[in-house]
Design an enzyme around this catalytic site. Structure first.
Site, short mmCIF file in Angstrom:
data_model
loop_
_atom_site.label_atom_id
_atom_site.label_comp_id
_atom_site.label_asym_id
_atom_site.label_seq_id
_atom_site.Cartn_x
_atom_site.Cartn_y
_atom_site.Cartn_z
N ALA A 63 0.80 -1.22 0.00
CA ALA A 63 0.00 0.00 0.00
C ALA A 63 0.84 1.28 0.00
O ALA A 63 0.73 2.11 -0.92
CB ALA A 63 -0.93 -0.02 1.20
N CYS B 47 -6.36 -6.55 3.97
CA CYS B 47 -7.66 -6.40 4.63
C CYS B 47 -8.64 -7.45 4.12
O CYS B 47 -9.60 -7.79 4.82
CB CYS B 47 -8.24 -5.01 4.36
SG CYS B 47 -7.02 -3.69 4.50
N VAL C 215 15.50 -6.23 0.73
CA VAL C 215 16.54 -5.26 1.06
C VAL C 215 17.11 -5.65 2.42
O VAL C 215 16.36 -5.81 3.40
CB VAL C 215 15.98 -3.82 1.06
CG1 VAL C 215 17.04 -2.83 1.52
CG2 VAL C 215 15.48 -3.46 -0.34
C1 LIG Z 1 -5.97 -9.62 8.17
C2 LIG Z 1 -5.82 -8.14 8.04
C3 LIG Z 1 -6.95 -7.34 7.91
C4 LIG Z 1 -6.81 -5.97 7.78
N1 LIG Z 1 -7.95 -5.21 7.67
C5 LIG Z 1 -7.84 -3.86 7.54
C6 LIG Z 1 -9.00 -3.06 7.37
O1 LIG Z 1 -10.12 -3.58 7.32
N2 LIG Z 1 -8.85 -1.71 7.26
C7 LIG Z 1 -7.61 -1.11 7.28
O2 LIG Z 1 -7.53 0.12 7.16
N3 LIG Z 1 -6.49 -1.86 7.44
C8 LIG Z 1 -6.57 -3.20 7.55
N4 LIG Z 1 -5.44 -3.97 7.69
C9 LIG Z 1 -4.12 -3.29 7.78
C10 LIG Z 1 -3.55 -3.03 6.40
O3 LIG Z 1 -3.48 -4.20 5.65
C11 LIG Z 1 -2.15 -2.44 6.56
O4 LIG Z 1 -2.26 -1.28 7.33
C12 LIG Z 1 -1.50 -2.11 5.23
O5 LIG Z 1 -1.31 -3.25 4.47
C13 LIG Z 1 -0.16 -1.43 5.47
O6 LIG Z 1 0.46 -1.18 4.26
P1 LIG Z 1 2.03 -0.99 4.19
O7 LIG Z 1 2.37 -0.82 2.75
O8 LIG Z 1 2.46 0.05 5.15
O9 LIG Z 1 2.65 -2.33 4.77
P2 LIG Z 1 2.48 -3.86 4.31
O10 LIG Z 1 1.13 -4.11 3.77
O11 LIG Z 1 2.94 -4.68 5.47
O12 LIG Z 1 3.51 -3.99 3.13
C14 LIG Z 1 4.89 -3.94 3.34
C15 LIG Z 1 5.54 -4.76 2.25
O13 LIG Z 1 6.94 -4.60 2.38
C16 LIG Z 1 7.57 -5.84 2.11
N5 LIG Z 1 8.87 -5.79 2.78
C17 LIG Z 1 9.12 -5.64 4.10
N6 LIG Z 1 10.43 -5.58 4.34
C18 LIG Z 1 11.04 -5.70 3.14
C19 LIG Z 1 12.39 -5.71 2.73
N7 LIG Z 1 13.40 -5.59 3.62
N8 LIG Z 1 12.68 -5.86 1.41
C20 LIG Z 1 11.66 -5.97 0.51
N9 LIG Z 1 10.37 -5.98 0.84
C21 LIG Z 1 10.05 -5.83 2.14
C22 LIG Z 1 6.62 -6.86 2.71
O14 LIG Z 1 6.79 -8.14 2.11
C23 LIG Z 1 5.25 -6.25 2.37
O15 LIG Z 1 4.74 -6.73 1.14
C24 LIG Z 1 -5.53 -5.36 7.80
C25 LIG Z 1 -4.39 -6.17 7.92
C26 LIG Z 1 -4.53 -7.54 8.04
C27 LIG Z 1 -3.30 -8.38 8.17
#
Ligand SMILES: Cc1cc2nc3c(=O)[nH]c(=O)nc-3n(C[C@H](O)[C@H](O)[C@H](O)COP(=O)(O)OP(=O)(O)OC[C@H]3O[C@@H](n4cnc5c(N)ncnc54)[C@H](O)[C@@H]3O)c2cc1C
Length: 459
Positions: A12, A46, A84
């Site tokens: 995201a 989500c 990374v």
């Molecule tokens: C079951 C579930 C239900 C949810 N329901 C909701 C909801 O209803 N409403 C809502 O607002 N939020 C919800 N969330 C939360 C939401 O999914 C997260 O807040 C959102 O995905 C965060 O996005 P992000 O990009 O910050 O992190 P992430 O989605 O965690 O993505 C980070 C990415 O970085 C990659 N990564 C990490 N470290 C490295 C590295 N060193 N090198 C390369 N790649 C790396 C990971 O593989 C991952 O794909 C839910 C989460 C879960 C697990």
């Protein structure tokens, strides 16, 4: 020469930033490389509970944009299965390991977008090689759980440890899949994102559905048979389990940042300014579940890992990286979830947050209905408001009820965001028709009750 942006994390926050930067800058101005260690980009974690329950097919249904789309439409060099493993801020290089082919690459950057998300909290007892114990954060985690559920011997008994919203949603999903489900929570109530009195309504609904809810019970270990989980060990003895899902919350994934010298804030997540810049490190940006942000009501820095914030923050970062101007204005903690048909919404401060922030307040709970009393399908709705005393300013709200309940929280979130008092709210021009609300909307009834309580308390 084109500037170069390196993105760590392909979901995201990271891919919102990358695509927004690309919308503002062409290939000749900005080269973009995105590293993702997993198998998917831009997916909806989500949606995992609804994939597990079988309501939606997956994982394709849960992917907004795959790596090929980013390469073709956005000219982003997406490197999948690349983790990374180091950031050299002096040389402005990221070091990535190819998880399939082996070997490491070093790539130079002008701008670095840190978007690694969060990691499920795993207590010491869950740090085990036993198969069948799952944390839940990425689509890869969801895929691993589903593989296990569909494998042989077919799991029949699930234990969900921790009753946050992810635990509650997954408990429902596993139940709908036909498993026997026990939810174990160390605190007196699951769903700690709402006050205890509101959480009780959720627990009642879960028990009615058939989830065995065990509260006030700590987990101390895992038992296995031939390397497969066979029980969760609790203070009161073992609970048989063929699959265990951890719903103990998540922590920001900051290990790379810490090793590189990127500073963390008081919440333990990365500190950023309103433009998603890491203070003191020009060209270093962070967004999503790995950062903290300002809670607009308490005034405190908080870590609230939600997709709604990750997408917005990524977009803000991408706009700024692309030479524009955008700010992320903080959060008020609005969230919705459901347990089967029972909907839960919350925004702002709970009673304990209001106390911790030093507010004097009153709280009221108003019972009402989702529709006019005579209209078919009318169900109860409970609205709780927390209002500052004596000003009457709304500080927080929670709703539990059936259809039309959860998204009603958005009315209250808008009121909260704009600093409205409960007195102001009693006059809100909200929609009314029998299929959608009683003539006095539950929000207005709760606001009127809060005004009365403030009045009797001498404000
Ligand atoms: C079951 C579930 C239900 C949810 N329901 C909701 C909801 O209803 N409403 C809502 O607002 N939020 C919800 N969330 C939360 C939401 O999914 C997260 O807040 C959102 O995905 C965060 O996005 P992000 O990009 O910050 O992190 P992430 O989605 O965690 O993505 C980070 C990415 O970085 C990659 N990564 C990490 N470290 C490295 C590295 N060193 N090198 C390369 N790649 C790396 C990971 O593989 C991952 O794909 C839910 C989460 C879960 C697990």
């Amino acid at each position: 020469m084109a500037q170069r942006l390196i993105v760590i994390g392909g979901n995201a926050a990271g891919m919102s930033a990358a695509s927004q930067a690309r919308r503002r800058c062409g290939r000749d101005e900005l080269e973009i490389i995105a590293f993702e260690r997993g198998h998917f980009t831009s997916y909806s974690s989500c949606g995992i509970p609804y994939w597990v329950s079988g309501l939606v097919d997956g994982p394709e249904e849960l992917i907004a944009r795959d790596p090929e789309t980013f390469r073709r439409r956005f000219d982003i060099d997406v490197r999948m299965r690349h983790e990374v493993v180091g950031i050299d801020l002096d040389r402005r290089e990221a070091i990535a390991r190819d998880l399939v082919g082996g070997g490491e690459v070093r790539e130079r950057f002008d701008d670095l977008m840190y978007a690694t998300g969060a990691l499920p909290i795993r207590p010491a007892w869950a740090e085990t090689n036993v198969h069948g114990v799952f944390g839940m954060q990425t689509l890869d985690d969801g895929a691993a759980l589903i593989d296990w559920l569909e494998g042989e011997p077919r799991p029949r008994r699930a234990v969900v440890v921790g009753g946050g919203y992810i635990g509650v949603e997954l408990a429902e999903a596993l139940l709908q899949r036909g498993l026997t489900v026990t939810l174990v929570e160390k605190a007196d109530q699951p769903m700690s994102t709402v006050d205890e009195d509101m959480a009780e309504l959720v627990v009642d609904a879960m028990r009615e559905l058939g989830v065995h809810v065990r509260t006030g019970l700590g987990v101390t270990g895992i038992e296995d048979r031939d390397g497969r989980v066979s029980a969760v060990v609790t203070e009161e003895g073992p609970i048989p389990a063929d699959v265990v899902v951890l719903g103990l919350g998540v922590r920001p994934d900051t290990s790379l940042a810490e090793a590189a010298g990127i500073p963390l804030g008081p919440s333990g997540a990365i500190r950023v300014d309103r433009r998603m810049r890491v203070p003191g490190l020009p060209g270093v940006w962070a967004a999503g579940d790995c950062v903290e942000c300002l809670h607009r009501i308490s005034g405190m820095p908080v870590h609230v890992p939600l997709g709604t914030h990750a997408n917005k923050q990524g977009r803000v970062a991408g706009t700024n990286i692309g030479g524009g101007y955008a700010t992320f204005m903080g959060i008020i903690g609005t969230a919705v979830t459901k347990v089967c048909d029972l909907e839960v919404g919350r925004t702002g401060l709970r009673e304990r947050d209001a106390s911790a922030a030093g507010f004097e307040f009153v709280s009221v709970v108003a019972e009402s209905t989702n529709r006019a009393g005579y209209y078919p399908g009318t169900r109860p709705m409970t609205v709780k408001l927390i209002a500052e005393r004596p000003s009457g300013r709304l500080l927080g709200a929670q709703i539990v009820g059936w259809s039309e309940a959860a998204k009603r929280i958005d009315t209250l979130a808008a009121a909260l965001w704009n600093g409205m008092t409960v007195d102001d709210m009693t006059a809100l021009d909200l929609g009314y028709a029998p299929p959608y609300a009683p003539v006095w909307d539950p929000v207005l009834i709760a606001a009127r009750k809060a005004v009365d309580v403030l009045h009797h308390a001498g404000r």
